[in-house]
Design a protein around this motif. Structure first.
Motif, mmCIF file in Angstrom:
data_model
loop_
_atom_site.group_PDB
_atom_site.id
_atom_site.type_symbol
_atom_site.label_atom_id
_atom_site.label_comp_id
_atom_site.label_asym_id
_atom_site.label_seq_id
_atom_site.Cartn_x
_atom_site.Cartn_y
_atom_site.Cartn_z
ATOM 1 N N UNK A 44 0.908 -1.140 0.048
ATOM 2 C CA UNK A 44 0.129 0.010 -0.007
ATOM 3 C C UNK A 44 0.907 1.377 -0.251
ATOM 4 N N UNK A 45 0.358 2.348 -0.604
ATOM 5 C CA UNK A 45 0.949 3.676 -0.600
ATOM 6 C C UNK A 45 0.101 4.559 0.344
ATOM 7 N N UNK A 46 0.559 5.410 1.155
ATOM 8 C CA UNK A 46 -0.047 5.953 2.116
ATOM 9 C C UNK A 46 0.500 7.335 2.456
ATOM 10 N N UNK A 47 -0.517 8.585 2.599
ATOM 11 C CA UNK A 47 -0.097 9.754 3.115
ATOM 12 C C UNK A 47 -0.713 9.868 4.398
ATOM 13 N N UNK A 48 0.145 10.545 5.487
ATOM 14 C CA UNK A 48 -0.474 10.588 6.615
ATOM 15 C C UNK A 48 0.233 11.955 7.165
ATOM 16 N N UNK A 49 -0.756 12.642 7.756
ATOM 17 C CA UNK A 49 -0.333 14.006 8.575
ATOM 18 C C UNK A 49 -0.274 13.596 9.799
ATOM 19 N N UNK A 50 0.990 14.106 10.392
ATOM 20 C CA UNK A 50 1.263 13.789 11.707
ATOM 21 C C UNK A 50 1.890 14.936 12.403
ATOM 22 N N UNK A 51 1.667 15.331 13.664
ATOM 23 C CA UNK A 51 2.299 16.362 14.467
ATOM 24 C C UNK A 51 3.132 15.663 15.670
ATOM 25 N N UNK A 52 4.256 15.992 16.066
ATOM 26 C CA UNK A 52 5.189 15.706 16.870
ATOM 27 C C UNK A 52 5.723 16.919 17.709
ATOM 28 N N UNK A 53 5.113 17.235 18.695
ATOM 29 C CA UNK A 53 5.485 18.622 19.206
ATOM 30 C C UNK A 53 5.351 19.552 18.410
ATOM 31 N N UNK A 54 6.444 20.290 17.972
ATOM 32 C CA UNK A 54 6.273 21.785 17.142
ATOM 33 C C UNK A 54 6.366 21.014 15.535
ATOM 34 N N UNK A 55 6.585 19.864 15.360
ATOM 35 C CA UNK A 55 6.928 19.602 13.951
ATOM 36 C C UNK A 55 5.571 18.724 13.420
ATOM 37 N N UNK A 56 5.134 19.416 12.549
ATOM 38 C CA UNK A 56 3.961 18.734 11.634
ATOM 39 C C UNK A 56 4.427 18.679 10.260
ATOM 40 N N UNK A 57 3.885 17.506 9.809
ATOM 41 C CA UNK A 57 4.515 17.177 8.547
ATOM 42 C C UNK A 57 3.376 15.993 7.670
ATOM 43 N N UNK A 58 3.663 16.024 6.513
ATOM 44 C CA UNK A 58 2.900 15.087 5.635
ATOM 45 C C UNK A 58 3.563 14.127 5.248
ATOM 46 N N UNK A 59 3.569 12.785 5.830
ATOM 47 C CA UNK A 59 4.352 11.861 5.421
ATOM 48 C C UNK A 59 3.935 11.101 4.186
ATOM 49 N N UNK A 60 4.697 10.887 3.240
ATOM 50 C CA UNK A 60 4.282 9.871 2.079
ATOM 51 C C UNK A 60 5.277 8.658 2.414
#
Length: 159
Positions: A44-60
């Motif tokens: 599977x290919x996935x895109x997940x948006x996650x925030x860890x403390x001050x870092x928010x990113x869109x992971x592909x």
């Protein structure tokens, strides 16, 4: 970092196994999941948006299911790139067994690795966020399995 957990689900092992292999259910249960597309058998290919403390990113990234022993266990291997935020890699072994009450016990052991800005934040914060995301996944997954068992349309708690 390593983390593990056990969750009791009021459904048969076969029903839980079927849901663990359903891309639509997995997409609905992963917090922040924007897309979850099959790109081949057990891939599977996935895109997940996650925030860890001050870092928010869109992971592909991608996810591979392997070492299948239906309806008992499998391994999930995934990796994702979040641009300047860094990367994440994860491997989880998932095992299903009959629970005493007639339901299913789902046990997992996961190892995760992060790099880039995520690694600079600190293992304690990253582990806390990973545990929170896992708890949210299992809350949603349990609701989805329950809906599947009752014959109703699975209702996933809002993100």
């Amino acid at each position: 970092m390593e983390f593990s957990g056990t969750h009791l689900i009021a459904a048969s092992r076969e029903q839980v196994w079927q849901c663990l292999n359903d891309g639509a259910i997995l997409k609905a249960c992963v917090p922040g999941c924007e897309s979850f597309e099959s790109v081949g058998e057990d891939r599977f290919d996935a895109v997940v948006v996650a925030a860890v403390g001050p870092v928010k990113a869109r992971f592909k990234g991608n996810l591979v299911l392997s070492d299948r022993d239906a309806p008992n266990s499998y391994r999930i291997t995934g990796q994702g790139e979040g641009g300047v935020a860094g990367f994440g890699k994860m491997t989880a072994d998932v095992t299903l067994s009959a629970a005493e009450d007639g339901g299913t016990s789902l046990h997992f052991v996961a190892q995760a690795q992060v790099g880039g800005k995520l690694a600079q934040i600190g293992a304690r914060l990253v582990t806390g966020v990973a545990n929170k995301m896992a708890a949210e996944f299992f809350t949603r997954f349990t609701a989805a399995v329950s809906g599947t068992v009752s014959g109703a349309v699975p209702e996933i708690p809002a993100q």
